[in-house]
Design an enzyme around this catalytic site. Sequence first.
Site, short mmCIF file in Angstrom:
data_model
loop_
_atom_site.label_atom_id
_atom_site.label_comp_id
_atom_site.label_asym_id
_atom_site.label_seq_id
_atom_site.Cartn_x
_atom_site.Cartn_y
_atom_site.Cartn_z
N ASP A 142 1.18 -1.25 0.43
CA ASP A 142 0.24 -0.19 0.27
C ASP A 142 0.96 1.60 0.11
O ASP A 142 1.93 1.34 0.76
CB ASP A 142 -1.15 -0.63 1.16
CG ASP A 142 -1.77 -0.95 1.32
OD1 ASP A 142 -2.47 -1.59 0.38
OD2 ASP A 142 -2.03 -1.42 2.76
N1 URA Z 1 -1.48 -6.02 3.60
C1 URA Z 1 -1.46 -4.49 3.79
O1 URA Z 1 -2.49 -4.42 4.45
N2 URA Z 1 -1.86 -3.88 3.28
C2 URA Z 1 -0.02 -3.93 2.82
O2 URA Z 1 0.85 -3.08 1.92
C3 URA Z 1 0.92 -5.87 2.65
C4 URA Z 1 0.06 -5.80 3.30
#
Ligand code: URA
Length: 288
Positions: free
Chosen positions: A105
């Site tokens: 993310d």
């Molecule tokens: N899980 C999440 O919620 N975000 C990420 O970036 C990776 C795994």
Amino acid sequence: MAQVRLDRFLAEEGVGTRSEVKKLIRSGRVRVNGADVRQPDCKLDPEKDSVEADGKKIGQTGFLYLMMNKPGGVLSATRDGRTQTVINLVKESWADKLFPAGRLDKDTEGFVLLTNDGMLAHRLLSPRRHVSKTYFAIVSGFVTEDDVRLFREGLEIGEKRKTLPAQLVRLTVDGDFLEEKIHHPGVQEVKNPDAPLLVSRAQMQEFCMRGIALSDYARCGEGECCVAVAVTEGKFHQIKRMFEAVGREVRFLKRIAIGTVCLDRSLGSGQYRPLTEEELNLLRNTEA
Ligand code: URA
């Protein structure tokens, strides 16, 4: 590999525009396999032939593998019109050959593998291969033994099926003993008599010791706790949604390992380095 025209090859390697490289070739500043070549339409095999422009070797970068410590606020994508991407952070001339193997993310930090090796990326990401990804997280409240069990048993996060067994480990961090905790990260024993661990206890300890910086622990505020989580899936917002399912909020998330390869804690935010031969072999042989 298919043969390509010399002028096209040089332009794609970023030496100049097509007309600039044509001039360069005609002026005798380009050599192919050590010989002067003045014809822009000369054909070559980029994987076999050696090309120099003004004495500088061009191309033949082969497979590339970089470990990056992704900062928050940067996209794990190759290109974006508005937001900085992990590829924008790579200063090498061959940066545009790379892509991130898997997405984090925008606000998630940590280990992103940048490569041009599509096969390896596919193996690491394929849901069938169950390659573990391990994260350090700071979450609201105090994670309980029940949460550990629920993560292990699988959670409803709004997908067709429950999540696959995940390994949740509570990290005891006491502000007064941060330094000591890094060396003895206080990984608690997971009472997990039946299910095999995704990541061995010793390995999890190593990931915590080598992948988490003091500044990461220091983000943990009042009413929050530090955990490490290993999962073998990559659903959208997976870790955040898993914590949401047990009534908690992820306040900070950082990937610290892919398979058995750990993020190098000495990489500052946005920094990167080539994978070592050993790390590459571990990734190549990684399977759950
Ligand atoms: N899980 C999440 O919620 N975000 C990420 O970036 C990776 C795994």
